[in-house]
Scaffold this motif. Structure first.
Motif, PDB file in Angstrom:
ATOM      1  N   LEU A  84       0.836  -1.202   0.072  1.00 31.08           N
ATOM      2  CA  LEU A  84       0.112  -0.165  -0.019  1.00 31.08           C
ATOM      3  C   LEU A  84       0.893   1.235  -0.050  1.00 31.08           C
ATOM      4  O   LEU A  84       2.076   0.954   0.570  1.00 31.08           O
ATOM      5  N   GLN A  96      -2.495   5.416   1.955  1.00 32.36           N
ATOM      6  CA  GLN A  96      -3.214   4.066   2.418  1.00 32.36           C
ATOM      7  C   GLN A  96      -2.837   3.592   3.675  1.00 32.36           C
ATOM      8  O   GLN A  96      -3.855   3.239   4.543  1.00 32.36           O
ATOM      9  N   LEU A  98      -5.468   3.362   6.513  1.00 31.05           N
ATOM     10  CA  LEU A  98      -6.009   1.904   6.679  1.00 31.05           C
ATOM     11  C   LEU A  98      -6.628   1.644   7.849  1.00 31.05           C
ATOM     12  O   LEU A  98      -6.268   1.910   9.088  1.00 31.05           O
ATOM     13  N   GLU A 139     -10.422   5.068   7.277  1.00 31.91           N
ATOM     14  CA  GLU A 139     -10.560   5.693   6.026  1.00 31.91           C
ATOM     15  C   GLU A 139     -11.490   6.813   6.063  1.00 31.91           C
ATOM     16  O   GLU A 139     -12.468   6.668   6.809  1.00 31.91           O
ATOM     17  N   MET A 190     -14.297   8.584   4.409  1.00 34.46           N
ATOM     18  CA  MET A 190     -15.353   8.170   3.407  1.00 34.46           C
ATOM     19  C   MET A 190     -16.007   9.501   2.679  1.00 34.46           C
ATOM     20  O   MET A 190     -15.893  10.537   3.199  1.00 34.46           O
ATOM     21  N   LEU A 207     -21.720   3.710  -0.101  1.00 30.12           N
ATOM     22  CA  LEU A 207     -21.427   2.661  -1.028  1.00 30.12           C
ATOM     23  C   LEU A 207     -20.066   2.222  -0.893  1.00 30.12           C
ATOM     24  O   LEU A 207     -19.481   1.231  -1.578  1.00 30.12           O
ATOM     25  N   GLY A 208     -19.174   2.833   0.076  1.00 31.53           N
ATOM     26  CA  GLY A 208     -17.702   2.411   0.186  1.00 31.53           C
ATOM     27  C   GLY A 208     -16.638   3.336  -0.484  1.00 31.53           C
ATOM     28  O   GLY A 208     -15.334   2.868  -0.529  1.00 31.53           O
ATOM     29  N   PHE A 209     -16.983   4.303  -1.220  1.00 25.57           N
ATOM     30  CA  PHE A 209     -16.038   5.148  -1.860  1.00 25.57           C
ATOM     31  C   PHE A 209     -15.319   6.049  -0.756  1.00 25.57           C
ATOM     32  O   PHE A 209     -16.040   6.527  -0.188  1.00 25.57           O
ATOM     33  N   MET A 210     -13.916   6.262  -1.116  1.00 24.66           N
ATOM     34  CA  MET A 210     -13.215   6.887   0.034  1.00 24.66           C
ATOM     35  C   MET A 210     -12.933   8.297  -0.628  1.00 24.66           C
ATOM     36  O   MET A 210     -12.829   8.668  -1.791  1.00 24.66           O
ATOM     37  N   VAL A 243     -10.367  10.277  -1.198  1.00 24.88           N
ATOM     38  CA  VAL A 243      -8.985  10.238  -1.476  1.00 24.88           C
ATOM     39  C   VAL A 243      -8.183  11.576  -1.454  1.00 24.88           C
ATOM     40  O   VAL A 243      -7.128  11.633  -0.774  1.00 24.88           O
ATOM     41  N   ILE A 252     -14.408  -1.218 -10.182  1.00 20.36           N
ATOM     42  CA  ILE A 252     -14.353  -0.036  -9.278  1.00 20.36           C
ATOM     43  C   ILE A 252     -14.427  -0.262  -7.737  1.00 20.36           C
ATOM     44  O   ILE A 252     -13.702   0.303  -7.129  1.00 20.36           O
ATOM     45  N   ARG A 283     -11.267   1.642  -6.002  1.00 23.24           N
ATOM     46  CA  ARG A 283     -11.857   2.777  -5.648  1.00 23.24           C
ATOM     47  C   ARG A 283     -12.580   2.785  -4.288  1.00 23.24           C
ATOM     48  O   ARG A 283     -12.677   3.712  -3.619  1.00 23.24           O
ATOM     49  N   THR A 284     -12.827   1.473  -3.694  1.00 23.42           N
ATOM     50  CA  THR A 284     -13.553   1.502  -2.457  1.00 23.42           C
ATOM     51  C   THR A 284     -12.690   0.835  -1.214  1.00 23.42           C
ATOM     52  O   THR A 284     -11.461   0.415  -1.452  1.00 23.42           O
ATOM     53  N   ARG A 285     -13.220   1.131  -0.141  1.00 25.62           N
ATOM     54  CA  ARG A 285     -12.578   0.640   1.031  1.00 25.62           C
ATOM     55  C   ARG A 285     -12.642  -0.879   1.088  1.00 25.62           C
ATOM     56  O   ARG A 285     -11.502  -1.480   1.537  1.00 25.62           O
ATOM     57  N   PHE A 286     -13.628  -1.551   0.632  1.00 30.91           N
ATOM     58  CA  PHE A 286     -13.542  -3.086   0.316  1.00 30.91           C
ATOM     59  C   PHE A 286     -12.396  -3.534  -0.520  1.00 30.91           C
ATOM     60  O   PHE A 286     -11.562  -4.257  -0.001  1.00 30.91           O
ATOM     61  N   LEU A 312      -9.464  -1.711  -0.701  1.00 35.66           N
ATOM     62  CA  LEU A 312      -8.480  -1.473  -0.106  1.00 35.66           C
ATOM     63  C   LEU A 312      -7.925  -2.457   1.113  1.00 35.66           C
ATOM     64  O   LEU A 312      -7.003  -2.972   1.208  1.00 35.66           O
TER      65      LEU A 312
END
Ligand SMILES: Nc1ncnc2c1ncn2[C@@H]1O[C@H](COP(=O)(O)OP(=O)(O)O)[C@@H](O)[C@H]1O
Ligand SMILES: [Mg+2]
Lengths: 253, 364
Positions: free
Chosen positions: A95, A99, A103, A106, A108, A116-119, A121, B207, B211-214, B216
């Motif tokens: 990583l 990250q 880790l 995170e 979000m 939906l789990g997008f971070m 960044v 994706i 792109r997601t925490r899952f 990572l």
């Protein structure tokens, strides 16, 4: 006297027949740098792991701000504001620095994307960069895997991560072992700055000049037991070495 | 102590770093194994197109190549996740068969030939796949049985189960709403629907992974389980989810296969797991975990597919395909090894062990 922010009493842990910790006591106070010293194998790393939730104890009690607690996982310690730079650093080599800093914690994205789990960044990148700059760390790249970086850079990343998240206690297990002169100075400066914010810093080092330079309090472990707990005033290197090897004893503060 | 005044070099200018990162962006892409293998694929396509412009380089032929790779692509997405966690899933082909068989039986019992029945069949197939995956995941994460053994066991169990349920005789009564749509239906004129479904899985899979925490956490678990644990990543739960994902996609592949071939094809999937693993590895995903891309897996699927098709068309004995793919596979793992030992200084010794034979258990 103020209450210790973190205190261990009668901590014991065996590995097979080896008593890594044997009825050890330990306490740290807010706004103080506590140096934890001792010979190789004295149990320093074991003590740090026990007090940061990554190692189970055979017996002993832990108090956080005077309250008894059971630390069953590192993330539980993190929630209390206790952060650790382990001797093996515990970074994920594939990583990036960013990250690694974030880790498990995170940031979000806002709204549905985050759900939906997008971070987020950009936020994580900017805050990590600030953390590295605060430390004066020369992190070669924020987007390369940390496994490709030098030992010094990895150490800087691990320290920056801990400083970034700690707000009560920070354990630094031999944080300057792989560092050059300038990086070491940066780490010592960082320790002072963190202490001045009121955070308790536990500093493990084999460098007695650094210990005498920076510590407010010095606790000495020998064979898994605390053999000295002294304030750092007029302490000499000879005295500390004597305490570590058992040539001399002193337990009064 | 002699502390000379040091120059204030403390803060590395971020501006310089930003420029460096822009420069490196291009070189990093070029260095990516997935990109290199993509170039190999392009070369193959160009060579075969030059050799057989009237047959190979026809839309209908390329369409066939894509269509045949679609089911493997769905499986490859799940396998990529699994291998990034330094695991392996040998059971996918059997889970595909088992899910398809039970789904076919359920659809026959329900009776009729309409989308209601089909929907039940699709749901049954996917849910069964997920259940097999959860079983794999729990055994890997909680019981700490090596994934190679767990999934070898479930490979046998799922295949045996399918044969018990059918008496070893393939079921051929698949509702025609499925065979006519997913099976050989087209969208946008002549794009196979099954390939569009695969593309959706690929895009979503990429994706989520990148792109997601899952995603990572998937890389983190494969990179260093211990490091992930110490920062509070719920490693066991994540591993169970990864195997469930792989199983669920095998269940989806089961219904795709049922639709495409109008039969449960119980004996037809014995090589599927190895073909998919080969594709993932050819695409640059590391068997040691922590590294890999969905893009690479897709490219890795098309190398054998294009070779097979091209050899047949150009009149080379198609057996050469197996020889060529085997060589590419070994080359891919060799390149991964070289990259690992050059980038992971100091750690190479510790990680020599092939991780699929056993997860590294945390010291204490
Ligand atoms: N995971 C482990 N397994 C077995 N023995 C251990 C383990 N960790 C530490 N020890 C032993 O416990 C003792 C204390 O180790 P440690 O806490 O690492 O010492 P220090 O950090 O002070 O050098 C040593 O004798 C060491 O060999
Ligand atoms: Mg130690």
């Amino acid at each position: 006297m103020t209450t210790p922010v973190l205190e261990g009493r009668g901590l014991s842990r065996k590995f097979g027949f080896v008593s890594a910790l044997d009825e050890a006591d330990f306490e740290v106070f807010p706004g103080e740098v506590t140096a934890l010293i001792g010979d190789n194998g004295a149990g320093k790393s074991t003590l740090v792991k026990a007090l940061s939730g990554s190692l189970a104890l055979d017996s002993g009690e832990i108090f956080f701000e005077g309250q008894p607690i059971v630390l069953s996982s590192p993330s539980q310690a993190s929630l209390l504001g206790i952060e650790t730079v382990y001797q093996d650093l515990a970074l994920a080599p594939h990583l990036t620095p960013v990250q690694n800093v974030y880790l498990g914690r995170e940031s979000m994205s806002r709204g549905i994307a985050g759900r939906l789990g997008f971070m987020n960044v950009p936020e994580m990148t900017n805050k990590s960069r600030e953390a590295f700059e605060d430390l004066g760390a020369t992190v070669r790249s924020l987007t390369a895997p940390v496994g490709s970086m030098s030992g010094g850079q990895r150490q800087a990343i691990a320290i920056a991560r801990a400083v970034h998240w700690a707000n009560r206690v920070i354990f630094l297990d031999e944080p300057t072992a792989a560092l050059g002169v300038r990086q070491t100075k940066n780490v010592l400066d960082t320790i002072r700055r963190v202490r001045d914010k009121g955070i308790a810093v536990v500093f493990i080092s084999h460098s007695m000049p650094h210990v005498i330079d920076i510590a407010d309090r010095i606790q000495v472990l020998r064979l898994g037991t605390r053999v000295a707990n002294i304030t750092n005033s007029g302490t000499t290197m000879e005295e500390l070495v004597g305490l570590m090897t058992g040539a001399s004893t002193r337990t009064t503060p | 102590m002699n502390t000379t005044t040091e120059p204030e070099l403390g803060k590395e200018t971020s501006a310089i770093e930003a420029i460096r990162q822009k420069e490196k962006w291009f070189t990093r892409i070029v260095k990516m194994q997935a990109f290199q293998i993509f170039l190999v694929l392009l070369v193959l396509v160009v060579v075969f197109s030059l050799l057989a412009p009237d047959t190979f380089a026809q839309f209908s032929n390329l369409r066939l190549v894509v269509q045949n790779a679609s089911i493997l692509a769905v499986l490859g997405v799940g396998m990529t996740y699994v291998i990034i966690t330094s695991g392996i899933d040998l059971s996918i082909g059997s889970v595909l068969v088992f899910s398809g068989v039970v789904s076919a039986i359920v659809m026959r019992q329900v009776g009729g030939d309409n989308w209601g029945v089909a929907a039940i069949g699709i749901a049954v197939s996917i849910v069964l796949g997920i259940l097999w995956g959860v079983l794999n995941g729990v055994l890997v994460a909680k019981a700490k049985v090596p994934p190679l053994i767990v999934t070898l066991g479930s490979l046998g169990m799922a295949l045996g189960g399918a044969q018990i349920l059918t008496g070893g005789v393939d079921l051929r009564d698949v509702p025609s709403v499925l065979t006519e749509s997913i099976g050989y239906g087209n969208v946008f004129g002549s794009i196979p629907l099954i390939s569009v479904i695969a593309l959706v899985v690929i895009v979503l899979g990429a994706i989520v992974l990148h792109r997601t925490r899952f995603g990572l956490h998937t890389y983190a678990v494969g990179s260093s389980e211990e490091a992930a644990r110490r920062v509070g990543v719920r490693v066991d739960r994540h591993l169970i989810r990864i195997y469930a994902l792989s199983g669920g996609l095998a269940g989806l592949a089961g219904i795709l296969s049922l639709s495409q071939f109008s039969t449960t094809a119980i004996a037809g999937q014995s090589q599927t797991n190895l073909n998919v693993i080969a594709a993932v590895v050819i695409g640059g995903t590391s068997l040691f975990g922590g590294y890999g891309t969905i893009f690479g897996t897709v490219v890795g699927l098309f190398i054998p597919a294009v070779l097979q098709n091209g050899f047949v068309i150009t009149g080379v004995q198609p057996f050469w395909q197996q020889v060529a793919v085997g060589a590419v596979l070994i080359a891919a793992v060799y390149i991964d090894q070289v990259r690992r030992s050059s980038t992971r200084r100091g750690n190479s010794q510790k990680n020599r062990k092939w991780p699929i034979f056993g997860r590294k258990s945390p010291p204490q």
